[in-house]
Scaffold this active site. Structure first.
Site, PDB file in Angstrom:
ATOM      1  N   ASN A 197      50.593 -26.048   7.295  1.00 27.85           N
ATOM      2  CA  ASN A 197      50.825 -26.893   8.463  1.00 27.85           C
ATOM      3  C   ASN A 197      49.735 -26.545   9.471  1.00 27.85           C
ATOM      4  OD1 ASN A 197      51.710 -28.187  10.744  1.00 27.85           O
ATOM      5  ND2 ASN A 197      53.559 -26.921  11.017  1.00 27.85           N
ATOM      6  N   GLY A 209      54.727 -18.129  14.364  1.00 27.44           N
ATOM      7  CA  GLY A 209      53.577 -17.786  15.199  1.00 27.44           C
ATOM      8  C   GLY A 209      53.727 -16.476  15.954  1.00 27.44           C
ATOM      9  N   GLU A 211      62.645 -22.279   8.651  1.00 25.32           N
ATOM     10  CA  GLU A 211      61.710 -21.566   9.523  1.00 25.32           C
ATOM     11  C   GLU A 211      62.458 -21.018  10.731  1.00 25.32           C
ATOM     12  OE1 GLU A 211      57.474 -23.183   8.921  1.00 25.32           O
ATOM     13  OE2 GLU A 211      58.477 -24.548  10.264  1.00 25.32           O
ATOM     14  N   HIS A 238      59.937 -30.348  12.610  1.00 19.81           N
ATOM     15  CA  HIS A 238      59.420 -29.004  12.874  1.00 19.81           C
ATOM     16  C   HIS A 238      59.968 -28.503  14.207  1.00 19.81           C
ATOM     17  CE1 HIS A 238      56.662 -25.766  13.836  1.00 19.81           C
ATOM     18  NE2 HIS A 238      56.462 -25.671  12.533  1.00 19.81           N
ATOM     19  N   SER A 283      55.270 -16.931  10.095  1.00 19.33           N
ATOM     20  CA  SER A 283      54.376 -15.781   9.938  1.00 19.33           C
ATOM     21  C   SER A 283      54.190 -15.340   8.488  1.00 19.33           C
ATOM     22  CB  SER A 283      54.852 -14.613  10.812  1.00 19.33           C
ATOM     23  OG  SER A 283      54.832 -14.991  12.176  1.00 19.33           O
ATOM     24  N   GLU A 290      58.649 -27.108  16.624  1.00 20.60           N
ATOM     25  CA  GLU A 290      57.838 -27.467  17.800  1.00 20.60           C
ATOM     26  C   GLU A 290      58.133 -28.897  18.234  1.00 20.60           C
ATOM     27  OE1 GLU A 290      54.124 -26.253  16.067  1.00 20.60           O
ATOM     28  OE2 GLU A 290      54.822 -24.181  16.143  1.00 20.60           O
ATOM     29  N   GLY A 307      51.623 -21.728   8.797  1.00 19.77           N
ATOM     30  CA  GLY A 307      50.879 -22.213   9.957  1.00 19.77           C
ATOM     31  C   GLY A 307      49.545 -21.498  10.081  1.00 19.77           C
ATOM     32  N   GLY A 308      49.509 -20.478  10.923  1.00 13.81           N
ATOM     33  CA  GLY A 308      48.262 -19.783  11.252  1.00 13.81           C
ATOM     34  C   GLY A 308      47.430 -19.362  10.050  1.00 13.81           C
ATOM     35  N   LYS A 324      49.035 -27.940  12.210  1.00 13.57           N
ATOM     36  CA  LYS A 324      49.424 -28.207  13.608  1.00 13.57           C
ATOM     37  C   LYS A 324      48.265 -28.911  14.334  1.00 13.57           C
ATOM     38  CE  LYS A 324      52.596 -24.359  13.301  1.00 13.57           C
ATOM     39  NZ  LYS A 324      53.345 -23.276  13.947  1.00 13.57           N
TER      40      LYS A 324
HETATM   41  P1  PGA Z   1      53.174 -19.662  11.354  1.00 10.78           P
HETATM   42  O1  PGA Z   1      53.780 -21.153  11.471  1.00 10.78           O
HETATM   43  O2  PGA Z   1      52.906 -19.436   9.884  1.00 10.78           O
HETATM   44  O3  PGA Z   1      51.946 -19.679  12.182  1.00 10.78           O
HETATM   45  O4  PGA Z   1      54.237 -18.729  11.866  1.00 10.78           O
HETATM   46  C1  PGA Z   1      54.657 -21.648  10.509  1.00 10.78           C
HETATM   47  C2  PGA Z   1      55.100 -23.044  10.876  1.00 10.78           C
HETATM   48  O5  PGA Z   1      55.331 -23.307  12.072  1.00 10.78           O
HETATM   49  O6  PGA Z   1      55.238 -23.920   9.996  1.00 10.78           O
END
Ligand code: PGA
Length: 252
Positions: free
Chosen positions: A10, A175, A169, A97, A214, A99, A235-236, A12
């Site tokens: 993802n 994050g 999640e 998601h 994470s 967010e 994500g990251g 983002k």
């Molecule tokens: P992250 O994000 O791996 O940066 O924690 C995961 C996500 O929001 O899908």
């Protein structure tokens, strides 16, 4: 039932179109050198979906969008539709998601409408669920997840939900560098599957439940080895080819 592991990135609101196409090219090269049994997808910013899908062509990497409106078209300024997502060459769409829930008012009812649109147009939906730290510490974990699942899936038959993917999640792990422990992930995934059983019966055994929050190269393998963890939404660590390839390698 054997479930193929599914690793999705993802992205983002990150990467330009040029950076996104370069990343997918690097991922394709990496997977050609070291093939995986896992299903792999990347979900770029909407404006980059078409270019990234074109760059991924001929590779095992699928492309997804990060959200969709529920209507095909119309007077909905600033939105994007499942018709356009497909037109751009995408196969998947992330829905709900945390967010989106936190910053843009996505509710279970809206996610349910978005899911209907995704299914109508044959997009593979990745429906995200997860609790906040306060909810977990307040003993509300199961109630929150059950409400999110039943709300998002309301009104659909098991047959309609055949392609469904769930991403669990925990909001406190996104994050933050904090991951759920392997035991917490397995326990929660097993609970999610039990709720899915109540909604779609036997199909629950073939629905993939990704873990997200994470996920990194150094914890992916252990989390992915759990019986009810069928992949990861990353994500990251999905923004750099070596990191994402290492996570994919952790899926076997
Ligand atoms: P992250 O994000 O791996 O940066 O924690 C995961 C996500 O929001 O899908």
């Amino acid at each position: 039932m054997a479930r193929q592991k599914f690793i999705a990135g993802n992205w983002k609101l990150n990467l330009t179109i040029a950076e996104g196409t370069a990343l997918v090219a690097a991922l394709a090269k990496g997977l050609a050198e070291k093939p995986t049994k896992a299903e792999v997808a990347v979900c770029p910013v909407a404006l980059a979906v078409a270019a990234v899908a074109a760059a991924a062509k001929g590779s095992p990497i699928g492309v997804g969008a990060q959200n969709t409106h529920w209507e095909d078209k119309g007077a909905f300024t600033g939105e994007l539709s499942p018709v356009l997502i497909k037109d751009a060459g995408a196969k998947y769409v992330i829905l709900g998601h945390s967010e989106r829930r936190q910053y843009y008012g996505d509710t279970d009812a809206l996610i349910n409408k978005r899911l209907g649109a995704a299914l109508k147009h044959g997009l593979v939906p990745i429906v995200c669920i997860g609790e906040t730290l306060a909810e977990r510490q307040g003993g509300k974990l199961e109630q929150v997840l059950k409400t999110q699942i039943t709300g998002a899936l309301a009104g659909f038959t098991a047959d309609q939900l055949k392609t469904l993917v769930i991403a669990y999640e925990p909001v406190w792990a996104i994050g933050t560098g904090v991951t759920a422990t392997t035991a917490q992930a397995q326990e929660t995934h097993a609970y999610v599957r039990s709720v899915l059983k109540g909604v779609v019966g036997g199909l629950a055994d073939s629905i993939r439940i990704q873990y997200g929050g994470s996920v990194k190269a150094d914890n992916a393998k252990e989390i992915l080895s759990q019986p009810d963890v069928d992949g990861a939404l990353v994500g990251g660590a999905a923004l750099k080819a070596p990191y994402f390839l290492a996570i994919i390698a952790g899926a076997g």
